[in-house]
Write a protein that holds these residues in place. Structure first.
Motif, mmCIF file in Angstrom:
data_model
loop_
_atom_site.group_PDB
_atom_site.id
_atom_site.type_symbol
_atom_site.label_atom_id
_atom_site.label_comp_id
_atom_site.label_asym_id
_atom_site.label_seq_id
_atom_site.Cartn_x
_atom_site.Cartn_y
_atom_site.Cartn_z
ATOM 1 N N UNK A 32 0.816 12.514 -9.068
ATOM 2 C CA UNK A 32 0.100 13.752 -8.764
ATOM 3 C C UNK A 32 1.060 14.933 -8.711
ATOM 4 N N UNK A 33 2.213 14.745 -8.070
ATOM 5 C CA UNK A 33 3.197 15.827 -7.989
ATOM 6 C C UNK A 33 3.699 16.217 -9.379
ATOM 7 N N UNK A 34 3.907 15.235 -10.244
ATOM 8 C CA UNK A 34 4.366 15.536 -11.603
ATOM 9 C C UNK A 34 3.303 16.311 -12.384
ATOM 10 N N UNK A 35 2.025 15.904 -12.243
ATOM 11 C CA UNK A 35 0.944 16.615 -12.934
ATOM 12 C C UNK A 35 0.823 18.055 -12.420
ATOM 13 N N UNK A 36 0.914 18.224 -11.091
ATOM 14 C CA UNK A 36 0.835 19.571 -10.533
ATOM 15 C C UNK A 36 2.026 20.420 -10.954
ATOM 16 N N UNK A 37 3.196 19.794 -11.016
ATOM 17 C CA UNK A 37 4.386 20.542 -11.430
ATOM 18 C C UNK A 37 4.276 20.982 -12.885
ATOM 19 N N UNK A 38 3.713 20.126 -13.723
ATOM 20 C CA UNK A 38 3.520 20.492 -15.126
ATOM 21 C C UNK A 38 2.558 21.674 -15.261
ATOM 22 N N UNK A 39 1.434 21.606 -14.530
ATOM 23 C CA UNK A 39 0.484 22.718 -14.563
ATOM 24 C C UNK A 39 1.098 23.975 -13.950
ATOM 25 N N UNK A 40 1.926 23.816 -12.938
ATOM 26 C CA UNK A 40 2.593 24.940 -12.291
ATOM 27 C C UNK A 40 3.504 25.677 -13.275
ATOM 28 N N UNK A 41 4.259 24.914 -14.064
ATOM 29 C CA UNK A 41 5.145 25.542 -15.052
ATOM 30 C C UNK A 41 4.345 26.241 -16.150
ATOM 31 N N UNK A 42 3.226 25.624 -16.557
ATOM 32 C CA UNK A 42 2.373 26.267 -17.562
ATOM 33 C C UNK A 42 1.831 27.595 -17.050
ATOM 34 N N UNK A 43 1.363 27.616 -15.797
ATOM 35 C CA UNK A 43 0.826 28.849 -15.215
ATOM 36 C C UNK A 43 1.927 29.897 -15.077
ATOM 37 N N UNK A 92 2.892 5.885 -2.816
ATOM 38 C CA UNK A 92 4.033 6.684 -3.278
ATOM 39 C C UNK A 92 3.979 6.911 -4.782
ATOM 40 N N UNK A 93 3.621 5.861 -5.530
ATOM 41 C CA UNK A 93 3.517 5.997 -6.986
ATOM 42 C C UNK A 93 2.430 6.992 -7.375
ATOM 43 N N UNK A 94 1.263 6.902 -6.716
ATOM 44 C CA UNK A 94 0.159 7.817 -7.039
ATOM 45 C C UNK A 94 0.508 9.258 -6.671
ATOM 46 N N UNK A 95 1.118 9.454 -5.505
ATOM 47 C CA UNK A 95 1.496 10.806 -5.107
ATOM 48 C C UNK A 95 2.574 11.383 -6.016
ATOM 49 N N UNK A 96 3.469 10.517 -6.488
ATOM 50 C CA UNK A 96 4.507 10.977 -7.415
ATOM 51 C C UNK A 96 3.883 11.430 -8.732
ATOM 52 N N UNK A 134 0.820 -1.218 0.000
ATOM 53 C CA UNK A 134 0.000 0.000 0.000
ATOM 54 C C UNK A 134 0.852 1.266 0.000
ATOM 55 N N UNK A 135 1.955 1.256 0.755
ATOM 56 C CA UNK A 135 2.832 2.434 0.786
ATOM 57 C C UNK A 135 3.487 2.666 -0.573
ATOM 58 N N UNK A 136 3.907 1.592 -1.231
ATOM 59 C CA UNK A 136 4.519 1.728 -2.556
ATOM 60 C C UNK A 136 3.516 2.239 -3.585
ATOM 61 N N UNK A 137 2.283 1.744 -3.513
ATOM 62 C CA UNK A 137 1.249 2.224 -4.435
ATOM 63 C C UNK A 137 0.905 3.687 -4.147
#
Length: 249
Positions: A36-47, A30-34, A25-28
């Motif tokens: 999410x962080x990548x998607x937010x970072x992409x939108x952050x750079x676009x903004x 971690x993968x989902x949060x990673x 569960x922790x590994x899964x």
């Protein structure tokens, strides 16, 4: 391994299965949060890129608006007092919408015109063209200001959420998962030690049984041998008794 580096548990098969499920569960997570962080970072750079473009455009629009105001004042004179007296309500208003990015709600501001233009016939005598240009330029400036406010609000919100998400990712990656792995390693080592102890105990029991069985067989053999000696002695006695019988002449 120190007890501080692992969870305080009693090593058993059930706890091992539970910790393996937690690790999965922790590994899964971690993968989902990673992701999410990548998607937010992409939108952050676009903004961020859009904020830079909007601020650059904002400078040009405000410059045009300032020049338009100077031209209108030069043509029509000072009309600030007339505008202030005739304003009863705002014609350009702002409404809020919501945008969802990877589970994060971002506020989006947009402006719209409410009602008709109260100064539609202003400047008919003189300066009508300059006044129309002035209104158009300042409307563009207001729209850009609202868009910039929306972008900067989303920028600040995303920045805070990205920091929180990255802290969670780092905590899972560097604290939670290693702690669970150390706990699993401790459980496996303890179970292996218990299995070795059980194997050694069974071997000792088997050796003791063999020794007891050998002693019992030896004692039985000795008893059998002693019994045979007794039988032989009895037979010898019987022969002697037969030799002592009375003879009749």
């Amino acid at each position: 391994m120190s007890s501080r580096d692992r969870s305080p548990i009693f090593p058993s098969r059930g706890v091992q299965m539970l910790m393996q499920a937690r690790l999965k569960g922790a590994q899964k997570g971690h993968s989902l949060l990673k992701k999410k962080a990548d998607a937010l970072q992409m939108r952050f750079r676009m903004i961020l890129n859009k904020i830079i473009e909007t601020k650059t455009l904002m400078g040009e629009v405000m410059k045009e608006a300032a020049f338009s105001l100077a031209e209108a004042k030069f043509t029509m004179g000072d009309f600030n007092q007339d505008v202030v007296q005739n304003v009863t309500k705002a014609q350009i208003k702002v409404r809020t919408k919501k945008d969802n990015v990877a589970g994060v709600t971002l506020p989006v501001f947009e402006c719209y015109q409410d009602g008709t233009d109260n100064y539609e016939f202003t400047g008919l005598a003189r300066g009508g063209q300059q006044l129309a240009k002035l209104k158009k330029n300042y409307q563009s400036a207001v729209k850009l200001l609202v868009e910039l406010a929306s972008l900067q609000t989303s920028f600040v919100t995303l920045d805070e959420v990205i920091k929180i998400t990255n802290r969670r990712v780092n905590a899972i990656e560097h604290v939670i998962i290693p702690r669970i792995e150390r706990t699993l390693a401790y459980i496996i080592s303890e179970l292996d030690e218990l299995e070795r102890e059980e194997f050694y105990r069974l071997k000792k029991i088997q050796d003791k049984k063999k020794i007891n069985r050998a002693k019992a067989e030896k004692a039985k053999a000795e008893l059998i041998a002693a019994g045979r000696l007794v039988e032989a002695a009895m037979e010898a006695n019987n022969l002697l008794d037969e030799g002592d019988e009375d003879l009749l002449f």
